[in-house]
Every structure is written in structure tokens, then in C-alpha cells.
Design a protein around this motif. Structure first.
Motif, PDB file in Angstrom:
ATOM      1  N   HIS A 126      -5.885  -8.506   1.011  1.00  0.00           N
ATOM      2  CA  HIS A 126      -5.568  -8.930   2.376  1.00  0.00           C
ATOM      3  C   HIS A 126      -6.777  -8.634   3.261  1.00  0.00           C
ATOM      4  CE1 HIS A 126      -3.557  -4.774   3.515  1.00  0.00           C
ATOM      5  NE2 HIS A 126      -4.851  -4.677   3.424  1.00  0.00           N
TER       6      HIS A 126
ATOM      7  N   HIS B 235      -7.631  -7.749   7.589  1.00  0.00           N
ATOM      8  CA  HIS B 235      -6.991  -7.484   8.878  1.00  0.00           C
ATOM      9  C   HIS B 235      -8.011  -7.113   9.928  1.00  0.00           C
ATOM     10  CE1 HIS B 235      -7.360  -3.414   7.294  1.00  0.00           C
ATOM     11  NE2 HIS B 235      -6.517  -3.690   6.317  1.00  0.00           N
TER      12      HIS B 235
ATOM     13  N   TYR C 196      -6.224   6.616  12.732  1.00  0.00           N
ATOM     14  CA  TYR C 196      -5.102   6.658  11.796  1.00  0.00           C
ATOM     15  C   TYR C 196      -5.599   7.298  10.511  1.00  0.00           C
ATOM     16  CZ  TYR C 196      -2.467   4.688   7.841  1.00  0.00           C
ATOM     17  OH  TYR C 196      -1.799   4.524   6.665  1.00  0.00           O
TER      18      TYR C 196
ATOM     19  N   GLN D  67      -3.361   7.622   0.188  1.00  0.00           N
ATOM     20  CA  GLN D  67      -2.859   6.489  -0.599  1.00  0.00           C
ATOM     21  C   GLN D  67      -2.909   6.811  -2.088  1.00  0.00           C
ATOM     22  OE1 GLN D  67      -3.516   1.636  -1.090  1.00  0.00           O
ATOM     23  NE2 GLN D  67      -4.337   2.672   0.679  1.00  0.00           N
TER      24      GLN D  67
ATOM     25  N   LEU E 219      -8.485   4.608   9.566  1.00  0.00           N
ATOM     26  CA  LEU E 219      -8.532   3.319  10.265  1.00  0.00           C
ATOM     27  C   LEU E 219      -8.565   3.531  11.774  1.00  0.00           C
ATOM     28  CD1 LEU E 219      -6.621   2.633   7.540  1.00  0.00           C
ATOM     29  CD2 LEU E 219      -6.437   0.450   8.699  1.00  0.00           C
TER      30      LEU E 219
ATOM     31  N   HIS F  65      -7.204  -3.309  -4.133  1.00  0.00           N
ATOM     32  CA  HIS F  65      -7.473  -2.122  -4.952  1.00  0.00           C
ATOM     33  C   HIS F  65      -6.894  -2.307  -6.353  1.00  0.00           C
ATOM     34  CE1 HIS F  65      -8.094  -0.532  -0.960  1.00  0.00           C
ATOM     35  NE2 HIS F  65      -6.802  -0.562  -0.677  1.00  0.00           N
TER      36      HIS F  65
ATOM     37  N   ASP G  46      -7.318   7.216   3.626  1.00  0.00           N
ATOM     38  CA  ASP G  46      -7.631   6.032   4.430  1.00  0.00           C
ATOM     39  C   ASP G  46      -7.857   6.471   5.874  1.00  0.00           C
ATOM     40  OD1 ASP G  46      -7.136   3.876   2.521  1.00  0.00           O
ATOM     41  OD2 ASP G  46      -5.004   4.335   2.712  1.00  0.00           O
TER      42      ASP G  46
ATOM     43  N   ARG H  91     -12.264   4.288   3.061  1.00  0.00           N
ATOM     44  CA  ARG H  91     -11.575   5.152   2.080  1.00  0.00           C
ATOM     45  C   ARG H  91     -12.528   6.278   1.721  1.00  0.00           C
ATOM     46  NH1 ARG H  91      -7.919   1.672   2.956  1.00  0.00           N
ATOM     47  NH2 ARG H  91      -8.864  -0.367   3.103  1.00  0.00           N
TER      48      ARG H  91
ATOM     49  N   HIS I  44      -9.987  -7.299   1.089  1.00  0.00           N
ATOM     50  CA  HIS I  44     -10.059  -6.123   0.205  1.00  0.00           C
ATOM     51  C   HIS I  44      -8.782  -5.958  -0.600  1.00  0.00           C
ATOM     52  CE1 HIS I  44      -8.524  -4.773   4.129  1.00  0.00           C
ATOM     53  NE2 HIS I  44      -7.826  -3.873   3.472  1.00  0.00           N
TER      54      HIS I  44
ATOM     55  N   VAL J 166       1.387   4.676   0.796  1.00  0.00           N
ATOM     56  CA  VAL J 166       0.658   5.611   1.663  1.00  0.00           C
ATOM     57  C   VAL J 166       1.621   6.563   2.356  1.00  0.00           C
ATOM     58  CG1 VAL J 166      -0.860   5.786   3.682  1.00  0.00           C
ATOM     59  CG2 VAL J 166      -1.117   3.836   2.136  1.00  0.00           C
TER      60      VAL J 166
ATOM     61  N   ARG K 118       0.884  -1.161   0.000  1.00  0.00           N
ATOM     62  CA  ARG K 118       0.000   0.000   0.000  1.00  0.00           C
ATOM     63  C   ARG K 118       0.925   1.214   0.000  1.00  0.00           C
ATOM     64  NH1 ARG K 118      -2.970  -3.924  -0.645  1.00  0.00           N
ATOM     65  NH2 ARG K 118      -5.017  -4.211   0.339  1.00  0.00           N
TER      66      ARG K 118
HETATM   67  C1  1HN Z   1      -4.550  -1.029   4.734  1.00  0.00           C
HETATM   68  O1  1HN Z   1      -4.968  -2.306   4.691  1.00  0.00           O
HETATM   69  C2  1HN Z   1      -4.786  -0.195   3.670  1.00  0.00           C
HETATM   70  O2  1HN Z   1      -5.964  -1.818   2.424  1.00  0.00           O
HETATM   71  C3  1HN Z   1      -4.362   1.116   3.731  1.00  0.00           C
HETATM   72  O3  1HN Z   1      -5.522   0.051   1.477  1.00  0.00           O
HETATM   73  C4  1HN Z   1      -3.717   1.607   4.830  1.00  0.00           C
HETATM   74  C5  1HN Z   1      -2.768   1.258   7.017  1.00  0.00           C
HETATM   75  C6  1HN Z   1      -2.498   0.447   8.062  1.00  0.00           C
HETATM   76  C7  1HN Z   1      -2.918  -0.862   8.059  1.00  0.00           C
HETATM   77  C8  1HN Z   1      -3.596  -1.374   6.969  1.00  0.00           C
HETATM   78  C9  1HN Z   1      -5.483  -0.714   2.440  1.00  0.00           C
HETATM   79  C10 1HN Z   1      -3.452   0.777   5.909  1.00  0.00           C
HETATM   80  C11 1HN Z   1      -3.868  -0.554   5.879  1.00  0.00           C
END
Ligand code: 1HN
Length: 344
Positions: free
Chosen positions: A108, A110, A93, A97, A165, A151, A163, A116, A149, A73, A71
Motif C-alpha cells: 500500500h 499512504h 506515532y 509490528q 510515523l 513486508h 514503526d 522502521r 511498500h 501492530v 499490519r
Molecule cells: C503502516 O503503513 C505500516 O506499512 C505500519 O507497516 C504502521 C500505522 C499507521 C498507518 C500506516 C506499515 C502503520 C501504517
């Protein structure tokens, strides 16, 4: 309240003895962890200008291929929390991006929840658990905890999004981790919402226990609703919350999301509240006052305010201004920590 004894008031030998046995006296720190009447926030009132971020993000696109970044970012870090801790507030957070044409950011899932908010560019998409969500300016797309997810980008200009989070909180709870996966088969194009105003589909398979029945909130629809509300009501703040259309509850469990319209030449005085907030300008110009600080924000700029700050949203222009807000209210309400106070 009584001034309490300091660490320096204790014999060095005694403090060393305590340390050696993993013990700490409470009283020298009691007023720090339990300050009178309101918290002492680490979160500073601060803004990030898109014109500062964009060239550095584009340069990141030249310096680091997507395969080496996963990613790509730049994190909007609040210095009050230490930049290395990557927090805008204690819970939130923020990152900007970049996805370049033809790039793919692999699937992935998490434990932290993400959303977004699309800032610039067309024809990128996020596929969430098989639902391919197109990304256009101002759209909000959820990627809740545990959902796959990825992109992709079919256009020919860079796409940039914000983003948001709940990573700082989930990480603090030692509950943050990720699982990598395969490219997802697309099962739903997500272009048309299954939900209308006050209408939900009756099919049981959709209404079956699903915490996240709606993943994409198009900006065109949110803006239309704000405009309709403003037309029906000429005074008072115009704000809409992004909710789960099945339950009416906040669309995610930890961070809350809403959009506000500040009419031309209007000032909205917000009541100080226990939840820190993030502001992002979708359209228009905003003078944001946070306590004694003033931030002049333009389209795509972002700012944050600590808990119990006195916030004014001031639109001095002759066009309406539309703002996206993220706040910590949902988690604070669940924990009975939420409160609102009168303005001074
Ligand atoms: C994440 O999974 C994304 O999927 C973007 O685009 C920023 C920052 C910390 C942890 C996971 C994404 C992220 C993130």
C-alpha cells in the motif's frame, strides 16, 4: 500576567446564546492556548518495556491472522494524549509490528511518512517502490509519503520492528489516507548502498530529482561510524543524523532521526528544546532521566520526552549504549518554531 475572567463568571443564558450560535469567548481559554513562556504539553514522559510488549505481540500473532490485520501492530500510546488517539507525541506515532515466518503484509502507499527500526529477528524484508530492503537488527528503513511498500518474511523466527510515523500530525491536518495495491516487482535488492562516505554516484538517473535517494541505513554502518567518531574524540556527545546523502538534509521532512552512543560510565546532558523526542535502545543499558522521572531502559525499550524537558542519558554500565532518537525538529525548523534553551 493578569488572571482573566472564567467561563463561570458569565451568565449561563449568555453562554447558552453563544453556544447556540457556534460562538466561543476567547478570554476564559486564552491562557490555555497561549500559556506564558512555554507550552503545556499533553505528551507525558513515559516508557514502554519490550518485555511487556513482546508476549502480547506474539499473542496477537495467535489471535489475529495477518490477512485480518493487514499490519499486526501494538501502538505505543501516550496516556497524556488519550490512548485512543494513538500518539506518542503530538507529531509522532510509534508501534511495534510483528511479522511471522512466511507472512506477507500487502503493498500500500499512504500520505504519512514512516520508518522502521528493526528490533528482533532475521530474514524479513520491506520492498519500497521496487527496492527490496533486508531487515536486520538496528537497520533503519524509510517508507516516505506516497511510496509503495510491503513486508515479507523468508526466515523461521518472528520478526519485530518499531514503526515511527508522522501520522498524528498528518491526520490532524486531515491529509491522511491510503491506497491499496498489487505485489511490487523487485527492481533493486537494496543490499548494497549506492552512497559511500562523501561519495555519491554521478549517474543522472539516480541523481535526478529524488527526495529519497537512500531508503535503507544499515545499523552495522551507523555503529561503525559512531565507534570511529568516539575513537577520534574521547569527550563530548557522539551523535549521527540520518540524512539524505544527496543534500545533507534530514532524511524525512517532518520527523528527524539520529543515533547516539553513550560511552561506558558516561552521562550526556541534553539541552531542553521545543521538539518532543523518542528514545529507543538499540544496544546496551540506559538510565534515562526526563525532568524528575527516571527510566531504566534495556535493549529494545522505548521512551518519550515532552518539549523543553531536561533529559540526561546516563550509562552506568561498562559497555557502550547505542540509542535511536526520533524528534520533531525538522517540522518545527521549517515552521520557525524550533528553539533550544540553557539547562537549569
Ligand atoms: C503502516 O503503513 C505500516 O506499512 C505500519 O507497516 C504502521 C500505522 C499507521 C498507518 C500506516 C506499515 C502503520 C501504517
Amino acid at each position: 500576567m493578569e488572571q482573566l475572567a472564567r467561563l463561570e463568571d458569565l451568565p449561563t443564558r449568555y453562554v447558552a446564546d453563544l453556544t447556540q450560535k457556534n460562538l466561543v469567548p476567547l478570554w476564559p481559554s486564552l491562557r490555555n492556548v497561549l500559556p506564558p513562556l512555554k507550552p503545556i504539553p499533553h505528551t507525558q514522559a513515559i516508557s514502554w518495556k519490550f518485555k511487556d510488549i513482546k508476549p502480547l505481540l506474539i499473542e496477537a500473532g495467535e489471535l489475529t491472522p495477518i490477512e485480518k490485520a493487514e499490519r499486526r501492530v501494538l501502538v505505543l500510546a501516550n496516556p497524556g494524549h488519550g490512548l485512543e488517539n494513538m500518539r506518542a507525541t503530538s507529531v509522532i506515532y510509534l508501534g511495534m509490528q510483528l511479522l511471522l515466518p512466511k507472512e506477507w503484509a500487502p503493498a500500500h502507499r499512504h500520505t504519512p511518512n514512516a520508518v522502521r527500526l528493526i528490533v528482533e529477528g532475521e530474514k524479513a524484508y520491506t520492498t519500497v517502490e521496487g527496492e527490496k530492503c533486508p531487515m536486520s537488527h538496528g537497520d533503519l528503513i524509510l517508507t516516505p509519503s506516497g511510496l509503495w511498500h510491503e513486508h515479507g518474511h523468508d526466515g523461521d523466527e518472528p520478526v519485530i520492528w518499531l514503526d515511527v510515523l508522522d501520522l498524528p500530525l498528518v491526520y490532524y491536518m486531515e491529509a491522511s489516507y491510503v491506497e491499496g495495491g498489487e505485489c511490487q516487482p523487485v527492481t533493486n535488492t537494496g543490499t548494497k548502498s549506492r552512497y559511500g562516505k562523501g561519495l555519491v554516484p554521478t549517474q543522472h538517473h539516480i541523481r535526478a530529482k529524488n527526495n529519497y535517494p537512500m531508503l535503507r541505513y544499515p545499523w552495522a554502518e551507523a555503529k561503525q561510524l559512531l565507534n570511529d567518531l568516539a575513537e577520534a574524540q574521547s569527550q563530548g556527545p557522539i551523535q549521527v543524523a540520518y540524512v539524505n546523502p544527496e543534500t545533507g538534509e534530514d532524511c524525512q521532512k517532518i520527523i528527524g532521526y539520529s543515533a547516539v552512543m553513550v560511552r561506558a560510565n558516561e552521562t550526556i546532558q541534553m539541552s531542553p528544546c521545543s521538539a518532543a523526542q523518542v528514545f529507543h535502545v538499540i544496544e546496551g543499558q540506559l538510565e534515562l532521566q526526563i525532568g524528575t522521572d527516571t527510566f531504566n531502559l534495556e535493549k529494545a525499550d522505548t521512551a518519550c520526552a515532552p518539549c523543553f524537558a531536561q533529559v540526561d542519558l546516563i550509562n552506568k554500565s561498562s559497555e557502550p549504549c547505542f540509542i535511536f532518537i526520533a524528534d520533531e525538529a525538522p517540522i518545527q525548523k521549517k515552521l520557525d518554531l524550533y528553539s533550544v534553551r540553557e539547562r537549569n
